[in-house]
Motif scaffolding. Structure first.
Motif, mmCIF file in Angstrom:
data_model
loop_
_atom_site.group_PDB
_atom_site.id
_atom_site.type_symbol
_atom_site.label_atom_id
_atom_site.label_comp_id
_atom_site.label_asym_id
_atom_site.label_seq_id
_atom_site.Cartn_x
_atom_site.Cartn_y
_atom_site.Cartn_z
ATOM 1 N N ALA A 1 -42.767 20.709 76.253
ATOM 2 C CA ALA A 1 -43.031 20.143 74.927
ATOM 3 C C ALA A 1 -44.058 19.015 75.014
ATOM 4 C CB ALA A 1 -41.731 19.648 74.301
ATOM 5 N N ARG A 2 -43.975 18.202 76.050
ATOM 6 C CA ARG A 2 -44.963 17.124 76.216
ATOM 7 C C ARG A 2 -46.359 17.686 76.472
ATOM 8 N NH1 ARG A 2 -41.412 12.739 79.687
ATOM 9 N NH2 ARG A 2 -40.551 11.681 77.864
ATOM 10 N N ARG A 3 -46.426 18.779 77.226
ATOM 11 C CA ARG A 3 -47.733 19.424 77.412
ATOM 12 C C ARG A 3 -48.266 19.940 76.075
ATOM 13 N NH1 ARG A 3 -45.130 20.998 82.111
ATOM 14 N NH2 ARG A 3 -44.485 22.996 81.241
ATOM 15 N N SER A 4 -47.374 20.461 75.244
ATOM 16 C CA SER A 4 -47.780 20.944 73.918
ATOM 17 C C SER A 4 -48.281 19.794 73.052
ATOM 18 C CB SER A 4 -46.620 21.648 73.222
ATOM 19 O OG SER A 4 -46.268 22.822 73.913
ATOM 20 N N VAL A 5 -47.665 18.626 73.168
ATOM 21 C CA VAL A 5 -48.146 17.451 72.432
ATOM 22 C C VAL A 5 -49.570 17.132 72.878
ATOM 23 C CG1 VAL A 5 -47.876 14.943 72.167
ATOM 24 C CG2 VAL A 5 -45.887 16.441 71.947
ATOM 25 N N ARG A 6 -49.781 17.097 74.185
ATOM 26 C CA ARG A 6 -51.116 16.788 74.715
ATOM 27 C C ARG A 6 -52.161 17.789 74.210
ATOM 28 N NH1 ARG A 6 -50.586 17.440 80.301
ATOM 29 N NH2 ARG A 6 -51.397 19.527 80.021
ATOM 30 N N GLU A 7 -51.803 19.069 74.235
ATOM 31 C CA GLU A 7 -52.734 20.105 73.778
ATOM 32 C C GLU A 7 -53.026 19.974 72.284
ATOM 33 O OE1 GLU A 7 -50.696 23.612 75.051
ATOM 34 O OE2 GLU A 7 -51.064 23.175 77.170
ATOM 35 N N ALA A 8 -52.000 19.687 71.494
ATOM 36 C CA ALA A 8 -52.183 19.541 70.047
ATOM 37 C C ALA A 8 -53.049 18.330 69.735
ATOM 38 C CB ALA A 8 -50.829 19.419 69.357
ATOM 39 N N LEU A 9 -52.858 17.253 70.472
ATOM 40 C CA LEU A 9 -53.709 16.071 70.275
ATOM 41 C C LEU A 9 -55.157 16.389 70.612
ATOM 42 C CD1 LEU A 9 -51.423 13.265 71.731
ATOM 43 C CD2 LEU A 9 -52.238 13.431 69.361
ATOM 44 N N ALA A 10 -55.355 17.107 71.711
ATOM 45 C CA ALA A 10 -56.717 17.446 72.140
ATOM 46 C C ALA A 10 -57.418 18.353 71.137
ATOM 47 C CB ALA A 10 -56.685 18.112 73.514
ATOM 48 N N SER A 11 -56.644 19.206 70.468
ATOM 49 C CA SER A 11 -57.246 20.146 69.512
ATOM 50 C C SER A 11 -57.210 19.630 68.073
ATOM 51 C CB SER A 11 -56.548 21.504 69.597
ATOM 52 O OG SER A 11 -55.212 21.380 69.157
ATOM 53 N N CYS A 12 -56.671 18.416 67.902
ATOM 54 C CA CYS A 12 -56.570 17.814 66.559
ATOM 55 C C CYS A 12 -55.823 18.721 65.580
ATOM 56 C CB CYS A 12 -57.954 17.454 66.019
ATOM 57 S SG CYS A 12 -58.806 16.237 67.008
ATOM 58 N N ASP A 13 -54.771 19.365 66.077
ATOM 59 C CA ASP A 13 -53.969 20.280 65.267
ATOM 60 C C ASP A 13 -52.687 19.568 64.841
ATOM 61 O OD1 ASP A 13 -52.301 22.271 64.255
ATOM 62 O OD2 ASP A 13 -52.936 23.765 65.743
ATOM 63 N N GLY A 14 -52.685 19.052 63.625
ATOM 64 C CA GLY A 14 -51.553 18.289 63.124
ATOM 65 C C GLY A 14 -50.267 19.079 63.026
#
Length: 107
Positions: free
Chosen positions: A42-55
């Motif tokens: 889940a933390r990796r998913s947070v990092r990926e979502a932040l990097a892709s600016c996907d709210g």
């Protein structure tokens, strides 16, 4: 990296003077590891979502982090049974652990 200090009752670690609730020690090791694996994903998913600016993805990933932390006992209802309050995120110096923390030398 050094291991953070643990309160004498084993309920919290102290990071930069702040208490953070520990995982429930009554979880079976394999169950705990499963929840840790879910948390790390889940933390990796947070990092990926932040990097892709996907709210939308960020909200979903943060919800998964929260759910994993609740499963581990780090959030949500406390795992101890003596009625002591949850002091998660409190500064150690402002809690019943203040004397212990002052003696610890990291205050």
């Amino acid at each position: 990296m050094s291991t953070p200090p643990v309160t004498p009752d084993g309920r919290y670690i102290v990071v930069r003077g702040r208490l953070w609730r520990r995982s429930n020690p009554d979880l079976a090791p394999e169950v705990r590891q499963c929840f840790v694996d879910v948390l790390m994903a889940a933390r990796r998913s947070v990092r990926e979502a932040l990097a892709s600016c996907d709210g939308t993805a960020l909200s979903a990933a943060r919800a998964k982090v929260h759910a994993a932390k609740v499963s581990l006992g780090e959030r949500g209802p406390v795992w101890w049974t003596d009625g002591a309050p949850d002091l998660n995120r409190h500064m150690a110096r402002n809690t019943p652990y203040a004397e212990w923390w002052a003696r610890h030398g990291d205050a």
